[in-house]
Design an enzyme around this catalytic site. Structure first.
Site, PDB file in Angstrom:
ATOM      1  N   SER A  19     132.502  25.419  14.436  1.00 60.56           N
ATOM      2  CA  SER A  19     131.783  24.519  13.545  1.00 60.56           C
ATOM      3  C   SER A  19     131.730  25.149  12.159  1.00 60.56           C
ATOM      4  O   SER A  19     131.933  26.350  12.015  1.00 60.56           O
ATOM      5  CB  SER A  19     130.352  24.301  14.051  1.00 60.56           C
ATOM      6  OG  SER A  19     130.363  23.728  15.331  1.00 60.56           O
ATOM      7  N   GLY A  20     131.427  24.334  11.174  1.00 57.52           N
ATOM      8  CA  GLY A  20     131.351  24.860   9.802  1.00 57.52           C
ATOM      9  C   GLY A  20     132.168  24.029   8.834  1.00 57.52           C
ATOM     10  O   GLY A  20     132.520  24.489   7.746  1.00 57.52           O
ATOM     11  N   GLY A  21     132.452  22.784   9.215  1.00 56.42           N
ATOM     12  CA  GLY A  21     133.275  21.899   8.396  1.00 56.42           C
ATOM     13  C   GLY A  21     132.659  21.581   7.034  1.00 56.42           C
ATOM     14  O   GLY A  21     133.347  21.121   6.129  1.00 56.42           O
ATOM     15  N   GLU A  22     131.363  21.843   6.879  1.00 55.98           N
ATOM     16  CA  GLU A  22     130.703  21.593   5.592  1.00 55.98           C
ATOM     17  C   GLU A  22     130.704  22.854   4.725  1.00 55.98           C
ATOM     18  O   GLU A  22     130.036  22.921   3.707  1.00 55.98           O
ATOM     19  CB  GLU A  22     129.264  21.130   5.832  1.00 55.98           C
ATOM     20  CG  GLU A  22     129.160  19.657   6.163  1.00 55.98           C
ATOM     21  CD  GLU A  22     130.015  19.221   7.334  1.00 55.98           C
ATOM     22  OE1 GLU A  22     129.806  19.715   8.452  1.00 55.98           O
ATOM     23  OE2 GLU A  22     130.932  18.399   7.132  1.00 55.98           O
ATOM     24  N   THR A  76     137.493  21.440  11.662  1.00 54.54           N
ATOM     25  CA  THR A  76     136.828  22.188  12.729  1.00 54.54           C
ATOM     26  C   THR A  76     136.874  21.404  14.034  1.00 54.54           C
ATOM     27  O   THR A  76     137.145  20.204  14.046  1.00 54.54           O
ATOM     28  CB  THR A  76     135.380  22.535  12.349  1.00 54.54           C
ATOM     29  OG1 THR A  76     134.738  21.357  11.864  1.00 54.54           O
ATOM     30  CG2 THR A  76     135.353  23.602  11.263  1.00 54.54           C
ATOM     31  N   ASN A  84     136.596  16.960   9.611  1.00 52.77           N
ATOM     32  CA  ASN A  84     136.862  16.615   8.207  1.00 52.77           C
ATOM     33  C   ASN A  84     137.587  17.722   7.452  1.00 52.77           C
ATOM     34  O   ASN A  84     137.388  18.895   7.736  1.00 52.77           O
ATOM     35  CB  ASN A  84     135.550  16.272   7.485  1.00 52.77           C
ATOM     36  CG  ASN A  84     134.626  17.468   7.377  1.00 52.77           C
ATOM     37  OD1 ASN A  84     134.078  17.917   8.381  1.00 52.77           O
ATOM     38  ND2 ASN A  84     134.452  18.008   6.190  1.00 52.77           N
ATOM     39  N   ASP A 131     134.149  11.326   5.555  1.00 59.36           N
ATOM     40  CA  ASP A 131     133.664  12.280   6.566  1.00 59.36           C
ATOM     41  C   ASP A 131     133.723  11.716   7.984  1.00 59.36           C
ATOM     42  O   ASP A 131     132.795  11.896   8.773  1.00 59.36           O
ATOM     43  CB  ASP A 131     132.232  12.775   6.254  1.00 59.36           C
ATOM     44  CG  ASP A 131     131.816  13.907   7.203  1.00 59.36           C
ATOM     45  OD1 ASP A 131     132.654  14.780   7.472  1.00 59.36           O
ATOM     46  OD2 ASP A 131     130.672  13.902   7.681  1.00 59.36           O
ATOM     47  N   ASP A 179     134.958  12.668  10.917  1.00 63.58           N
ATOM     48  CA  ASP A 179     135.495  13.691  11.828  1.00 63.58           C
ATOM     49  C   ASP A 179     136.122  13.071  13.076  1.00 63.58           C
ATOM     50  O   ASP A 179     135.545  12.144  13.647  1.00 63.58           O
ATOM     51  CB  ASP A 179     134.383  14.625  12.319  1.00 63.58           C
ATOM     52  CG  ASP A 179     133.903  15.586  11.254  1.00 63.58           C
ATOM     53  OD1 ASP A 179     133.812  15.160  10.100  1.00 63.58           O
ATOM     54  OD2 ASP A 179     133.626  16.749  11.583  1.00 63.58           O
ATOM     55  N   TRP A 231     121.824  15.567  13.568  1.00 62.79           N
ATOM     56  CA  TRP A 231     122.121  15.003  12.255  1.00 62.79           C
ATOM     57  C   TRP A 231     121.353  13.702  11.998  1.00 62.79           C
ATOM     58  O   TRP A 231     120.712  13.509  10.967  1.00 62.79           O
ATOM     59  CB  TRP A 231     123.627  14.779  12.121  1.00 62.79           C
ATOM     60  CG  TRP A 231     124.069  14.391  10.749  1.00 62.79           C
ATOM     61  CD1 TRP A 231     123.324  14.398   9.598  1.00 62.79           C
ATOM     62  CD2 TRP A 231     125.373  13.974  10.373  1.00 62.79           C
ATOM     63  NE1 TRP A 231     124.101  14.010   8.541  1.00 62.79           N
ATOM     64  CE2 TRP A 231     125.352  13.740   8.983  1.00 62.79           C
ATOM     65  CE3 TRP A 231     126.558  13.777  11.090  1.00 62.79           C
ATOM     66  CZ2 TRP A 231     126.488  13.312   8.294  1.00 62.79           C
ATOM     67  CZ3 TRP A 231     127.678  13.358  10.403  1.00 62.79           C
ATOM     68  CH2 TRP A 231     127.649  13.128   9.011  1.00 62.79           C
TER      69      TRP A 231
END
Lengths: 152, 598
Positions: free
Chosen positions: B193-196, B260, B280, B322, B324, B556
């Protein structure tokens, strides 16, 4: 890898510059009459935008709070600008919650005065929820300072 | 005791599933996944159908359902995923700090052991969408936990003692762990994770016995990183060509390329293939990353043993919203236009339900599963490209200007919460969002470990509507919804369909609902202590069927909803028609286990 162009000195310089353009439209209208609200300043609009880009993930839309972090509409009734700045720059941590430090993040620091101004307006009830209506065009001095500070 | 129990099932299951390698330490899982008395992997089985053949609790008696017992996790924030049941033990996980509890079902759920890793709590601040964790995995007498700080740890299932641990990534650059591990063959697979945060997505395989890394496959970059073969790896039947993971990027931007892999992984043992999706690409400001951004937003089919890519399909090239592509891939064998096919069915964030031939990667169908979807009019099945609606292009509208009324919102028409598929009804049960957005790209600078988002979003229900969620029964062959239930908030809970003709799901206000699988009629509901974003499971103990779910609102969707999504300037005519989630429920992790008395 893209590197941050500016060091803290550059950030500080840009901040001083931004501070000169800061200031939000103070209206005494209650929040319940958004349609009649005076047009906001660019800085307040910029604060809205940057708040939602960097802070709202935890603090919720319009500063209302989320499940992870407190409502800043409420917090800013209790803390002053110095304390706000200290928390944003240095962060804080406890067992279940953690506020990251944004002191080295231009996406926040280049707009910190705007963000504070926006949230203060929300906290004071001077600005309703949602995207501020009728934002002005981006002023040139702001655009120049932004470009220098952001380095993109 | 366990061995004896499975022995009887071996013959039956061997006919259904031929193990590919004879010596896999976890061939037991191929058998165990067919044993309805246990719940041995997060999505129930390797095909990710989240379906159970149990029917003690059924459409006639579910109205008598009641709470059998409950358990507090002692942890706040979003509880995604759900417990496993292996033999007489139930394994319950929590969001950060990622505790694992082993509860002994033979002793009324007494705690056999607890594991709590030591993690730097700075990681909390870099988890974009709450400190969630989607569950643990089991194999070969071990429980596998993927921690927030990216550490993968193997615990002795009997004692909770650490057998080994491996570090998958670096939280200092924004990499975190939220996904549940998948175990297949001798490997435990985890996505990141960590797409942002502008990290690079990858899927990594570790040896279940030692924790040694066996292969890592990135979502972008040269072939040596993506494990693609320029001639053998295909996209819609054609060879991808050399270094396809560098194509569609300007300069070095692929190094901040996202993609991710934080969703779910399915496994087809007959072809030794794993299936998962990537997220994304880099920043959410599309103007800052020209090109198709390969292979973000992509369905991947890889060889389990080597990680080599067999085929790929990019659903949303050059994402502007966005969307994903990480949602689960459900493997079903069905007739498609008169021919038996091995299908992969995927309900994407972008609002299209994709049907693919999982052997060849051929795109067979793609239809909107929420009529509100308006960013694209359709998907061209020949080219695989979405037919985009120019007015909804956030890049065309430009930086610092909102593109208004895009549906779905970034949350997608469905997020990670996995669907259920009932072979009895032939229907999918989709936990859905029904949210639209204004999306305003802004310039963003990359700082390692800081959010790399560059967009401001406002979210609200579609025009003229007040419900933010839908629970939908979907016919995958007719590509049509059969019935739907409107929900006030997003349905962020993975449903469970059973042979009892019942489908169970949770709501964000906290209701566990049981509905008739054929009609959607609500047969039972109970309000648990907190909102449900977890996935429902079922098992038997002592010959009796139970249904279990984790409550604990967060995730989220709850970020925005906690404060109410609608601004009062949105002009929706719906102000006050729905209020914030905080008016309905509060934080707190609880496991609730249900039974029908008698």
């Amino acid at each position: 890898m893209i590197k941050m162009k500016s060091g803290r000195r550059m950030l500080a310089a840009a901040l001083t510059c931004l501070a000169a353009t800061a200031g939000y439209s103070q209206t005494t209208e209650p929040a319940a009459a958004p349609a009649a609200a005076a047009p906001v300043s660019w800085s307040t609009f910029s604060g809205w935008k940057r708040y939602h880009g960097n802070c709202a993930t935890c603090h919720g839309p319009d500063g209302m709070g989320g499940t992870f972090a407190p409502s800043l509409v409420n917090s800013l009734k209790a803390i002053d600008q110095d304390k706000f700045m200290d928390t944003v720059v240095n962060g804080k941590a406890n067992a279940q919650l953690a506020m990251p430090s944004f002191g080295a993040d231009p996406n926040v620091m280049c707009y910190i005065e705007d963000i504070y101004g926006y949230l203060k307006a929300r906290s004071d009830g001077a600005l309703p929820r949602g995207r501020p209506a009728n934002p002005p065009a981006k002023p040139k001095d702001f655009a120049d300072a932004e470009a220098a500070c952001m380095g993109v | 005791m366990m061995k004896l129990r499975y022995a009887g099932l071996l013959c039956a299951s061997a006919m259904l599933l031929a193990p590919v390698s004879s010596a896999s330490a976890n061939d037991e899982l191929l058998t165990m996944q067919t044993d309805a008395s246990q719940w041995v992997m997060p999505l129930g089985n390797y095909s990710s159908t989240r379906f159970s053949t149990l029917k003690q609790i059924n459409r006639d008696n579910v109205k008598n359902m009641r709470v059998a017992w409950s358990f507090s996790t002692g942890v706040l924030r979003g509880h995604e995923g759900g417990p496993l049941v292996i033999g007489n033990m139930m394994y319950v996980h929590t969001p950060f700090p990622n505790k694992v509890f082993a509860l002994d079902l033979s002793k009324d759920g007494a705690i056999a052991w607890t594991y709590e890793p030591r993690q730097d709590n700075k990681v909390i601040a870099i988890m974009c969408c709450d400190t969630v964790n989607r569950g643990v995995a089991y194999a070969a007498g071990k429980i596998f936990l993927h921690q927030s700080d990216t550490t993968l740890v193997a615990l002795d299932a009997k004692t909770g003692k650490v057998a080994w641990s491996a570090v998958d990534g670096d939280p200092n650059v924004g990499e975190t762990g939220t996904s549940a591990p998948t175990i297949a063959g001798n490997l435990v697979l985890i996505g990141n994770s960590g797409g942002e945060f502008g990290v690079r997505g990858h899927m990594t395989a570790y040896d279940i016995a030692t924790g040694k890394q066996v292969w890592r496959a990135y979502s972008q970059g040269p072939d040596s990183d993506t494990l693609m073969d320029p001639k053998k790896t295909t996209v819609l039947g054609k060879a991808v060509g050399k270094d396809s993971g560098l194509a569609g990027w300007k300069g070095d931007q692929w190094k901040l390329g996202g993609g991710t892999t934080w969703g779910w992984t399915s496994f087809d043992p007959t072809t030794n293939t794993i299936f998962y999706g990537s997220g994304n690409p880099g920043t959410w400001n599309p103007a800052q990353r020209p090109g198709d951004n390969r292979w973000s937003m992509t369905i991947w089919a890889r060889d389990l043993t080597t990680g080599k890519a067999k085929w790929v399909y990019q659903m949303t090239p050059h994402d502007e919203w966005d969307y994903d592509g990480i949602n689960e891939m459900v493997l079903v064998d069905r007739q498609w236009k008169g021919k038996d096919r091995k299908l992969l069915v995927h309900f994407d964030r972008n609002g299209f339900a994709y049907v693919m031939d999982r052997m060849s990667g051929e795109l067979l169908g793609a239809e909107k599963f929420d009529p509100a979807v308006n960013w694209a009019s359709s998907v061209d099945l020949k080219t695989g490209l979405p037919v985009r609606v120019p007015e909804m292009s956030t890049e065309k509208t430009g930086e610092d200007i909102p593109t208004k009324g895009i549906c779905p919102a970034a949350l997608g028409s469905k997020d990670q919460q996995p669907v259920s598929y009932s072979p009895d009804t032939g229907l999918f049960y989709i936990p859905g969002n029904h949210v639209c957005m204004d999306y305003e790209p802004t310039k963003v600078a990359y700082v390692a470990g800081s959010p790399y988002v560059g967009a401001t979003l406002l979210m609200y229900p579609p025009k003229g509507e007040t419900n933010l969620g839908r629970f939908v029964a979907w016919d995958p062959v007719a590509q049509k919804s059969v019935w739907e239930i409107k929900e006030q908030f997003s349905v962020w809970s993975g449903p469970l369909a059973t042979s009892g003709g019942v489908v169970f799901y949770g709501t964000m206000e906290g209701y566990l609902k049981a509905v008739d699988a054929k009609t959607g009629e609500v047969l039972y509901r109970f309000k648990t202590p907190s909102g449900i974003i977890g996935n429902i499971n079922t098992y038997t103990f002592g010959g009796k069927q139970y249904v279990a779910v984790l409550s604990g609102v967060g995730g989220w969707a709850a970020i925005g909803m906690a404060a109410g999504l609608s601004g009062d300037t949105d002009g929706l005519g719906a102000v006050g028609a729905y209020r914030g989630l905080s008016d309905y429920t509060n934080l707190g992790g609880t496991l609730t286990v249900f039974e029908v008395p008698g």
